[in-house]
Write an enzyme that holds these catalytic residues in place. Structure first.
Site, PDB file in Angstrom:
ATOM      1  N   LYS A   1     -12.225   0.677  -1.179  1.00 24.50           N
ATOM      2  CA  LYS A   1     -11.353   1.292  -2.176  1.00 24.50           C
ATOM      3  C   LYS A   1     -12.035   1.246  -3.546  1.00 24.50           C
ATOM      4  O   LYS A   1     -12.974   1.985  -3.783  1.00 24.50           O
ATOM      5  CB  LYS A   1      -9.986   0.622  -2.121  1.00 24.50           C
ATOM      6  CG  LYS A   1      -9.321   0.832  -0.749  1.00 24.50           C
ATOM      7  CD  LYS A   1      -8.038   0.105  -0.581  1.00 24.50           C
ATOM      8  CE  LYS A   1      -7.367   0.438   0.750  1.00 24.50           C
ATOM      9  NZ  LYS A   1      -8.180   0.117   1.941  1.00 24.50           N
TER      10      LYS A   1
ATOM     11  N   SER B   1       0.787  -1.230   0.000  1.00 24.77           N
ATOM     12  CA  SER B   1       0.000   0.000   0.000  1.00 24.77           C
ATOM     13  C   SER B   1       0.817   1.277   0.000  1.00 24.77           C
ATOM     14  O   SER B   1       0.312   2.324  -0.415  1.00 24.77           O
ATOM     15  CB  SER B   1      -0.951   0.015   1.201  1.00 24.77           C
ATOM     16  OG  SER B   1      -0.229  -0.048   2.414  1.00 24.77           O
TER      17      SER B   1
ATOM     18  N   HIS C   1      -5.550  -3.378  -2.347  1.00 21.32           N
ATOM     19  CA  HIS C   1      -5.277  -2.418  -3.428  1.00 21.32           C
ATOM     20  C   HIS C   1      -5.141  -3.115  -4.783  1.00 21.32           C
ATOM     21  O   HIS C   1      -4.712  -2.493  -5.756  1.00 21.32           O
ATOM     22  CB  HIS C   1      -4.016  -1.620  -3.107  1.00 21.32           C
ATOM     23  CG  HIS C   1      -4.184  -0.683  -1.950  1.00 21.32           C
ATOM     24  ND1 HIS C   1      -4.733   0.570  -2.080  1.00 21.32           N
ATOM     25  CD2 HIS C   1      -3.900  -0.842  -0.644  1.00 21.32           C
ATOM     26  CE1 HIS C   1      -4.764   1.159  -0.899  1.00 21.32           C
ATOM     27  NE2 HIS C   1      -4.267   0.330  -0.017  1.00 21.32           N
TER      28      HIS C   1
END
Length: 545
Positions: free
Chosen positions: A387, A328, A356
């Site tokens: 996200k 990240s 991610h």
């Protein structure tokens, strides 16, 4: 000539290292290299050094660049030699051949230097970072909070700490934030969001949330296992499992709780958790909560991982290897084919955190496994829905019997309130859009390449980023904070990442690219980063001028 006092001191130092790292005394040879051989990153090394400074009451800080176990032993001995007598230092009560792991250090090193003004007017203390305000053994548990408050005020006076600035309205490629330090709101280019596919602003997602709120109410006010499961939760789990190409899925209230609950449910004190040295803190905390023997290995270094697997192969208990899919704060991708091969060869299990990666990697955006053409070959895949999927929650996919086991033994699932049904409806809508509109993923990667190419052409170190996260590596924390201040002053909102987000010496700007950025946004961002670096005299090779 080695004296009994020298031997006692060396044994104490090794004991402290063992206490923090999980190694046995026999495994800590003085020639052992901390990071490349033992997988002890700078954060864990800081815990060790801080504890040693407290135990030995050392007159000044140990060398933070110590590379080997012997360097630490020599550093303690050198400082002790300057003191009147040998101060008391208690040897940790460790089993002779096993070692055990504990949490953060009981002491912290003292802040360096008195308050002073730097050449550009800053009033911060040189070298002072957030690591100086951790647990310190003070009789008053709140004392460290008062010390940190002084540090924070100095940073805010210099407009270096600006975390938590509130926004108003929607955040797309641009957004309005209120700068509390100067007392005004302004529009910024937004490069601090993980809304990679722009779905947080999609009216179809908002409509799904609103419709579900009218049908299901605001929330279910219960845990999933008792009264908190709706038909929407089951539908989301079915769709996520299908999307990832796995047997089953369990949805947690958050990605952090997914890692905490999963690791602590599967591993215990008799087991081992091997972690990449740059893993997200949720993976680290999950292993700590499990009480398992924790060993780290050098970042993406498969030779170092194999050494760890060999070390634990003869010991009783199971082994879990835990890694990020996309790291990240660095943006690089784990070497999944090698990870799968090693874990299978040594009989370990593999967990990949796709926080991610989901919605970013792979031809359909399903994550790291798809990126490498290895769908279904990872034991457990964790995802975060806050996200690219533009909601709240976390999930784990894998074999059905393992997922069902987690429903009864993962405490952060069993004892936590459910994700509200309206949010679940929004997540289902986001997943549908991602699967039906591949142009979103294509547009995201076009934007990533455009900004990445511009920044690299300007000479910035982006490490090995292969994702929507572009780290502009700086190194020194004070330089990074001044760099971030300049970027913000020029109208760009991105993250300035310092300890504990990254180890000491690896401070950076973290730029997140989204599909909603226009070409003009991307070019303006590249210009701002370049001009800000020039304004503070930053050498783009990574060294402050």
């Amino acid at each position: 000539m080695t004296t009994p006092a020298d031997e006692t001191r060396t044994k104490t130092v090794l004991g402290v290292i063992a206490e923090h790292t999980g190694y046995s005394l026999e495994e800590l040879g003085e020639d052992a290299v901390l990071e490349d051989e033992l997988g002890i990153d700078s954060l864990m090394r800081e815990w060790v050094l801080a504890d040693l400074e407290t135990r030995f009451q050392l007159p000044k800080s140990l060398d933070r660049e110590a590379a080997t176990v012997g360097d630490i032993v020599a550093g303690v001995s050198a400082l002790v030699a300057t003191m009147d007598g040998i101060p008391p230092a208690t040897m940790p009560d460790l089993p002779a051949a096993e070692g055990h792991a504990v949490g953060a250090a009981s002491g912290v090193c003292a802040a360096s230097g008195d308050g002073e003004t730097t050449s550009d007017g800053d009033t911060t203390k040189p070298g002072e970072t957030m690591k100086d305000f951790g647990p310190d053994g003070d009789a008053d548990l709140f004392a460290k909070a008062a010390r940190f408050a002084d540090h924070r005020r100095r940073r805010e006076t210099d407009q270096l700490y600006w975390y938590g600035m509130p926004s108003s309205g929607r955040l797309t490629g641009r957004g309005v934030y209120h700068d509390m330090q100067v007392g005004r709101s302004a529009e910024y280019l937004v490069f601090a969001s993980n809304n990679y596919l722009g779905l947080a602003n999609d009216p179809r997602v908002a409509d799904a949330i609103a419709d579900a709120a009218r049908s299901f109410g605001a929330t279910n006010t219960g845990s999933r296992i008792i009264g908190g499961t709706t038909e929407l939760h089951l539908e989301l789990e079915r769709r996520l499992a299908e999307f990832k190409g796995r047997d089953a899925c369990i949805v947690f209230p958050g990605g952090y709780s997914a890692n905490l609950g999963t690791i602590s449910a599967l591993a215990g004190p008799a087991d081992h958790v091997l972690s990449d040295s740059l893993n997200h803190m949720s993976l680290v905390d999950g292993a700590q909560l499990a009480g398992a023997r924790r060993l780290s290995f050098a970042h993406n270094n498969m030779q170092a991982l194999e050494q760890r697997l060999q070390q634990v192969a003869e010991r009783p208990g199971g082994t879990l290897v835990a890694v990020d899919g996309v790291f990240s704060m660095h943006g690089d991708v784990c070497p999944l084919p090698e990870l799968v091969e090693l874990t299978r060869r040594y009989g370990a299990r593999l967990l990949v955190d796709d926080a991610h990666s989901t919605g970013v990697l792979g031809s359909t955006g399903s994550g790291t496994a798809e990126h490498f053409g290895m769908k279904g070959e990872v034991d457990l895949e964790v995802g975060t829905m806050s996200k690219a999927l533009a909601g709240v929650g976390g999930f784990v996919v894998g074999e059905a019997e393992v997922i069902n086991y987690l429903r009864y033994y993962a405490h952060s699932y069993v004892f936590a309130a459910t994700t509200p049904a309206p949010m679940v409806a929004g997540l289902i809508a986001s997943l549908e859009i991602l699967q039906k509109e591949p142009a979103l993923l294509e547009g995201l990667w076009r934007n990533i390449r455009r900004l990445r190419d511009r920044l690299r052409a300007d000479g910035f170190d982006l490490e090995n980023s292969e994702s929507a996260i572009l780290p502009v590596v700086v190194g020194d924390e004070d330089v990074a904070l001044r760099f971030g201040r300049e970027v913000r002053a020029r109208g760009m909102f991105c993250q300035t990442v310092v300890y504990p987000g990254v180890p000491i010496g690896q401070a950076r700007l973290r730029i997140s690219v989204g599909v909603e950025h226009t070409d003009a946004d991307l070019d303006a961002a590249a210009d701002i980063v370049r001009d800000s670096a020039d304004a503070i005299g930053f050498d783009r090779s990574g060294v402050a001028a």
